[in-house]
Design an enzyme around this catalytic site. Structure first.
Site, PDB file in Angstrom:
ATOM      1  NE  ARG A  26      -2.231  -1.743   3.305  1.00 51.80           N
ATOM      2  CZ  ARG A  26      -2.718  -1.893   4.517  1.00 51.80           C
ATOM      3  NH1 ARG A  26      -3.902  -1.451   4.819  1.00 51.80           N
ATOM      4  NH2 ARG A  26      -2.026  -2.507   5.448  1.00 51.80           N
ATOM      5  CD  GLU A  36      11.136   1.938  22.789  1.00 52.10           C
ATOM      6  OE1 GLU A  36      10.077   2.186  23.385  1.00 52.10           O
ATOM      7  OE2 GLU A  36      12.179   2.569  22.945  1.00 52.10           O
TER       8      GLU A  36
END
Length: 132
Positions: A67, A104
Protein backbone atom coordinates in the site's frame (compact mmCIF):
# COMPACT_ATOMS: atom_id res chain seq x y z
CA UNK A 1 -15.34 19.52 0.39
CA UNK A 2 -13.59 17.26 2.91
CA UNK A 3 -16.90 15.73 4.01
CA UNK A 4 -17.88 14.80 0.46
CA UNK A 5 -14.39 13.39 -0.19
CA UNK A 6 -14.54 11.43 3.04
CA UNK A 7 -17.94 9.98 2.10
CA UNK A 8 -16.67 9.04 -1.36
CA UNK A 9 -13.67 7.17 0.08
CA UNK A 10 -15.76 5.51 2.81
CA UNK A 11 -18.29 4.32 0.20
CA UNK A 12 -15.53 2.67 -1.82
CA UNK A 13 -13.80 0.78 1.03
CA UNK A 14 -15.31 -2.69 1.40
CA UNK A 15 -15.41 -4.39 4.80
CA UNK A 16 -15.24 -8.14 5.33
CA UNK A 17 -15.94 -9.04 8.97
CA UNK A 18 -14.16 -12.01 10.54
CA UNK A 19 -11.50 -12.26 7.84
CA UNK A 20 -8.93 -13.75 8.02
CA UNK A 21 -9.88 -14.73 11.59
CA UNK A 22 -12.90 -14.06 13.81
CA UNK A 23 -12.91 -10.56 15.28
CA UNK A 24 -10.84 -9.01 12.47
CA UNK A 25 -12.43 -6.71 9.89
CA UNK A 26 -10.55 -6.79 6.59
CA UNK A 27 -10.84 -3.48 4.72
CA UNK A 28 -10.41 -3.81 0.96
CA UNK A 29 -9.08 -0.66 -0.73
CA UNK A 30 -9.17 -2.12 -4.25
CA UNK A 31 -12.33 -0.16 -5.16
CA UNK A 32 -10.56 3.08 -4.11
CA UNK A 33 -7.68 2.27 -6.47
CA UNK A 34 -10.11 1.41 -9.27
CA UNK A 35 -11.97 4.74 -9.07
CA UNK A 36 -9.86 7.81 -9.97
CA UNK A 37 -12.14 10.22 -8.09
CA UNK A 38 -11.99 8.29 -4.81
CA UNK A 39 -8.23 7.74 -5.15
CA UNK A 40 -7.73 11.51 -5.69
CA UNK A 41 -9.98 12.17 -2.68
CA UNK A 42 -7.98 9.77 -0.50
CA UNK A 43 -4.70 11.43 -1.49
CA UNK A 44 -6.17 14.90 -0.88
CA UNK A 45 -7.45 13.89 2.56
CA UNK A 46 -4.10 12.39 3.54
CA UNK A 47 -2.19 15.43 2.25
CA UNK A 48 -4.36 17.90 4.14
CA UNK A 49 -4.13 15.78 7.30
CA UNK A 50 -0.33 15.71 7.10
CA UNK A 51 -0.10 19.46 6.42
CA UNK A 52 -2.34 20.16 9.42
CA UNK A 53 -0.49 17.86 11.80
CA UNK A 54 3.10 18.35 10.62
CA UNK A 55 3.13 21.66 8.77
CA UNK A 56 6.36 22.17 6.85
CA UNK A 57 8.37 19.67 8.89
CA UNK A 58 8.01 16.75 6.46
CA UNK A 59 11.04 16.01 4.31
CA UNK A 60 10.03 12.83 2.47
CA UNK A 61 7.20 10.35 2.34
CA UNK A 62 8.30 6.79 3.11
CA UNK A 63 6.27 4.13 1.33
CA UNK A 64 6.46 0.69 2.95
CA UNK A 65 5.79 -2.19 0.55
CA UNK A 66 2.37 -2.82 -1.06
CA UNK A 67 0.00 0.00 0.00
CA UNK A 68 2.88 2.37 0.65
CA UNK A 69 4.04 1.85 -2.92
CA UNK A 70 0.53 2.56 -4.20
CA UNK A 71 -0.18 5.69 -2.15
CA UNK A 72 3.31 6.99 -1.30
CA UNK A 73 4.37 8.45 -4.66
CA UNK A 74 0.98 10.11 -5.25
CA UNK A 75 0.94 11.56 -1.74
CA UNK A 76 4.51 12.80 -2.12
CA UNK A 77 3.64 14.47 -5.43
CA UNK A 78 0.58 16.13 -3.90
CA UNK A 79 2.78 17.52 -1.10
CA UNK A 80 5.64 18.48 -3.43
CA UNK A 81 8.02 16.07 -1.69
CA UNK A 82 10.24 13.16 -2.63
CA UNK A 83 9.19 9.60 -1.94
CA UNK A 84 11.44 6.92 -0.47
CA UNK A 85 10.25 3.36 -1.13
CA UNK A 86 11.29 0.92 1.59
CA UNK A 87 11.74 -2.81 0.93
CA UNK A 88 13.25 -5.69 2.83
CA UNK A 89 16.99 -6.07 2.28
CA UNK A 90 17.83 -8.15 -0.78
CA UNK A 91 14.50 -7.58 -2.56
CA UNK A 92 15.84 -5.13 -5.15
CA UNK A 93 18.61 -5.49 -7.76
CA UNK A 94 21.47 -3.02 -8.02
CA UNK A 95 22.96 -0.80 -5.34
CA UNK A 96 20.72 0.05 -2.40
CA UNK A 97 21.01 1.71 0.98
CA UNK A 98 20.08 -0.18 4.11
CA UNK A 99 19.91 0.40 7.82
CA UNK A 100 19.25 -1.74 10.83
CA UNK A 101 17.12 -0.52 13.68
CA UNK A 102 15.27 -1.71 16.72
CA UNK A 103 11.60 -1.00 17.03
CA UNK A 104 9.79 -0.72 20.32
CA UNK A 105 6.39 -2.34 20.55
CA UNK A 106 4.87 0.93 21.65
CA UNK A 107 4.19 2.08 18.08
CA UNK A 108 0.69 3.35 17.56
CA UNK A 109 -0.82 4.21 14.23
CA UNK A 110 -1.99 7.77 13.76
CA UNK A 111 -5.68 8.24 13.17
CA UNK A 112 -6.54 9.20 9.63
CA UNK A 113 -9.51 11.41 8.80
CA UNK A 114 -11.68 8.39 7.98
CA UNK A 115 -10.77 6.37 11.11
CA UNK A 116 -11.78 8.90 13.75
CA UNK A 117 -14.70 6.84 15.00
CA UNK A 118 -13.00 3.47 14.60
CA UNK A 119 -10.17 3.75 17.13
CA UNK A 120 -6.63 2.85 16.10
CA UNK A 121 -6.20 2.25 12.44
CA UNK A 122 -3.56 0.68 10.26
CA UNK A 123 -4.80 2.75 7.33
CA UNK A 124 -1.95 5.25 7.70
CA UNK A 125 0.32 3.54 5.21
CA UNK A 126 2.67 6.39 4.35
CA UNK A 127 4.50 7.77 7.33
CA UNK A 128 6.12 11.19 7.09
CA UNK A 129 9.78 11.46 8.01
CA UNK A 130 9.83 14.25 10.54
CA UNK A 131 12.53 16.25 12.30
CA UNK A 132 11.95 16.67 16.02
Amino acid sequence: MADSELQLVEQRIRSFPDFPTPGVVFRDISPVLKDPASFRAAIGLLARHLKATHGGRIDYIAGLDSRGFLFGPSLAQELGLGCVLIRKRGKLPGPTLWASYSLELSWRFRKTPWSQDRGWSSWMICWPLVYE
